[in-house]
Every structure is written in C-alpha cells, then in structure tokens.
Design an enzyme around this catalytic site. Structure first.
Site, PDB file in Angstrom:
ATOM      1  N   ASP A 136       0.861  -1.199   0.000  1.00  0.00           N
ATOM      2  CA  ASP A 136       0.000   0.000   0.000  1.00  0.00           C
ATOM      3  C   ASP A 136       0.887   1.235   0.000  1.00  0.00           C
ATOM      4  OD1 ASP A 136      -2.427   1.551   0.214  1.00  0.00           O
ATOM      5  OD2 ASP A 136      -1.968   1.882   2.319  1.00  0.00           O
ATOM      6  N   SER A 137       0.269   2.375  -0.292  1.00  0.00           N
ATOM      7  CA  SER A 137       1.001   3.643  -0.232  1.00  0.00           C
ATOM      8  C   SER A 137       1.438   3.955   1.197  1.00  0.00           C
ATOM      9  CB  SER A 137       0.097   4.776  -0.728  1.00  0.00           C
ATOM     10  OG  SER A 137      -1.021   4.897   0.134  1.00  0.00           O
ATOM     11  N   CYS A 156      -4.387  -1.429  -2.046  1.00  0.00           N
ATOM     12  CA  CYS A 156      -4.564   0.006  -2.255  1.00  0.00           C
ATOM     13  C   CYS A 156      -5.497   0.168  -3.450  1.00  0.00           C
ATOM     14  CB  CYS A 156      -3.190   0.622  -2.545  1.00  0.00           C
ATOM     15  SG  CYS A 156      -3.216   2.352  -2.974  1.00  0.00           S
ATOM     16  N   GLU A 207      -1.940   8.643   8.338  1.00  0.00           N
ATOM     17  CA  GLU A 207      -0.505   8.291   8.315  1.00  0.00           C
ATOM     18  C   GLU A 207       0.223   8.865   9.533  1.00  0.00           C
ATOM     19  OE1 GLU A 207       1.609   6.530   6.044  1.00  0.00           O
ATOM     20  OE2 GLU A 207      -0.293   5.735   5.334  1.00  0.00           O
ATOM     21  N   CYS A 242     -11.093   3.337   0.067  1.00  0.00           N
ATOM     22  CA  CYS A 242      -9.652   3.497   0.239  1.00  0.00           C
ATOM     23  C   CYS A 242      -9.314   2.658   1.457  1.00  0.00           C
ATOM     24  CB  CYS A 242      -9.330   4.973   0.473  1.00  0.00           C
ATOM     25  SG  CYS A 242      -7.668   5.291   1.110  1.00  0.00           S
ATOM     26  N   HIS A 286      -7.253   2.978   3.706  1.00  0.00           N
ATOM     27  CA  HIS A 286      -7.003   3.725   4.943  1.00  0.00           C
ATOM     28  C   HIS A 286      -8.311   3.981   5.708  1.00  0.00           C
ATOM     29  CE1 HIS A 286      -3.094   4.724   3.140  1.00  0.00           C
ATOM     30  NE2 HIS A 286      -2.719   5.258   4.287  1.00  0.00           N
TER      31      HIS A 286
HETATM   32  N1  DGL Z   1      -4.796   3.320   0.706  1.00  0.00           N
HETATM   33  C1  DGL Z   1      -4.927   3.797  -0.581  1.00  0.00           C
HETATM   34  C2  DGL Z   1      -6.192   3.411  -1.292  1.00  0.00           C
HETATM   35  O1  DGL Z   1      -6.768   2.405  -0.966  1.00  0.00           O
HETATM   36  C3  DGL Z   1      -4.351   5.086  -1.045  1.00  0.00           C
HETATM   37  C4  DGL Z   1      -4.322   6.242  -0.231  1.00  0.00           C
HETATM   38  C5  DGL Z   1      -3.394   7.284  -0.797  1.00  0.00           C
HETATM   39  O2  DGL Z   1      -2.187   7.073  -0.718  1.00  0.00           O
HETATM   40  O3  DGL Z   1      -3.893   8.292  -1.278  1.00  0.00           O
HETATM   41  O4  DGL Z   1      -6.607   4.069  -2.201  1.00  0.00           O
END
Ligand code: DGL
Length: 268
Positions: free
Chosen positions: A8-9, A71, A149, A181, A183
């Site tokens: 993931d990012s 992600c 984050e 997302c 997150h």
């Molecule tokens: N967790 C990520 C997603 O599912 C990306 C969040 C990001 O880095 O903008 O899209």
C-alpha cells in the site's frame, strides 16, 4: 505455507493485512508501506503506475508467491501492468460499489475514495456495469490519508475534515457508504460518530482475503502446517512508526507471529 506480499502507499493496507492474519494466519507476510510517498491519491496516473509496479517487482524478487495490492488507488492505476509483468497471482482492491448497490434500501450510496480512484478509467468502467437505478454520491477524501498516516485517525482535526467530506453524502440521504480506500476502515469510529449506527459501511477486506485464499489453493504444498507465520513490515519512511501503527490499528494479535520492521532497502 506461502509468502504473501501486501503493498500500500502507507498504513492503509494494514486493514487488509489484519483480515489476512485473521483468515490465513499460517502464511508468512511482507507488508510494504510506501509512506515516504503517501498519499498516492493526489499523484498522477503515470507516477502511481510506475511506482506501484516497481514495489510489486521488489516483493516478487523477495520470493512472494502472491501479492495483494492493498490500495484502491494503485489497483485502479497499475494492476493491469503489474499482472502483465509478474507471473504470480496479483489480487487487487476495488471500492465495493456493487455490494453497496445490492445492500442499499433507498438506492443512495456514498463513495468515499481518493481523487485518483474516482477519476480512474477502471473505477468508471465498474460504475458503468451497474444498473442506473442507484445513485452514487462520489466524494474524494482529500487530506484524510496524511492524517491517518500521522496517527491522527481519531483526532478532532480528522473528525472536522471528515464531517466536511461526508456532508454531501449525508445531505443526499445515503443509507450505505463505500469505504473506497484501504485507509478509511481506520476512520470507522469517527464515521459512526458523524453518521450514526444505521448507515451500512462497505469495506471489501473480507472479500479480498477470500479471493487471496482462492488464488493460493492451487499453490497448496505439502506440510502447510504452521499455525502462525511471520510478518515483516517494510516502510520507505519510518520502520518504528510502522510497527507502532500496526500494533495500534490492527485487531490481530501480533504477538502470535514473529514480527520484524525494517526500512525498505535495508533488508529484503
Ligand atoms: N490506501 C490507498 C487506497 O486504498 C491510497 C491512499 C493514498 O495514498 O492516497 O486508495
């Protein structure tokens, strides 16, 4: 057991790793958080595609038997290329708009995702496959990922920003909200505070892990007998903070696994 890469990012994919450890605790995992470059959601398609491919190549070079692109943004921009390049199973994550449309009673569904995901061809193609009796209120969650984050998922600051983003969804009367997302499952508490208990929240981590399980079946080797595999956490920014976030954000009991955290590039 298998070695599974989860990418993931940043810390968002920990929501998927958490579910994977619940359903498939016997495997070994490498979790790769590109936190030095988060958020991906506000970057260009080309950048996201190139970086995601580079990191998945790295995971494959470490011997991963399968990779979960945990992600939505990287899946939307890069999964095709990653699958074309690597010969192991690659499992992606997409906003659960289909289950949301099926579960909504009033056919009004909010979709909270990154700007890149909402703009992507892949997401819009998925949207076009659904019958148009369902209204989707799409909202980019700008600014939320950096707050998560930095460990502020439950802060007042996050609650305020989230309230702003959820307003159009609330005004439209949505009875279902897609957490588009990885997150965002970590914002559940704040979302419930703002929208109440009755709204249905759609998070696809369970479906993603079931898909991973299916993909691993043909790879079953004799002697997959371990109870709890290892977890290696790799961060492009701060390994200690990734370990701390994993302990705080995940519900899985990490003490059952052998867990190490490193800076990406220093080991593996
Ligand atoms: N967790 C990520 C997603 O599912 C990306 C969040 C990001 O880095 O903008 O899209």
């Amino acid at each position: 057991m298998a070695l599974i890469g989860v990418f993931d990012s940043g810390v968002g994919g920990l929501s998927i790793l958490d579910e994977a450890l619940r359903q498939l605790p016997e495997h070994d995992y490498i979790y790769l958080a590109d936190s030095a470059n988060a958020p991906y959601g506000e970057k260009s398609s080309d950048w996201i595609a190139a970086r995601s491919l580079e990191l998945c190549r790295h995971l494959a070079s470490q011997g991963c038997d399968a990779i979960v692109v945990a992600c939505n943004t990287a899946t939307a921009e890069a999964i095709k290329q990653i699958r074309e390049t690597l010969s192991i199973p690659i499992i992606g994550v997409e906003p659960g708009i289909k289950p949301a449309a099926m579960q909504s009673h009033n056919n009004i569904v909010g979709v909270l995702a990154t700007e890149a995901t909402l703009k992507s061809d892949k997401f819009n193609a998925l949207l076009n496959t659904l019958p148009n009796n369902c209204q989707f209120i799409k909202q980019a969650g700008a600014g939320l990922v950096p707050l998560i984050e930095s460990g502020k998922a439950d802060s007042e600051e996050t609650l305020e920003l989230l309230a702003k983003h959820l307003e159009p969804i609330q005004d439209a009367g949505a009875d279902t909200l897609v957490l588009g997302c990885t997150h965002y499952p970590f914002l559940r508490k704040s979302i419930r505070k703002l929208l109440g208990e009755s709204i249905t929240l759609i998070d696809t981590s369970d479906a993603v892990v079931r898909q991973l399980k299916r993909q691993l079946e043909p790879l079953q080797k004799e002697g997959w007998l371990k109870n709890y595999g290892s977890v290696l956490l790799l961060s492009s920014k701060d390994d200690a903070s990734l370990l701390q976030m994993a302990q705080e954000l995940m519900s899985a009991d990490l003490s059952l696994h052998s867990v190490e955290a490193h800076i990406l590039g220093k080991t593996r």
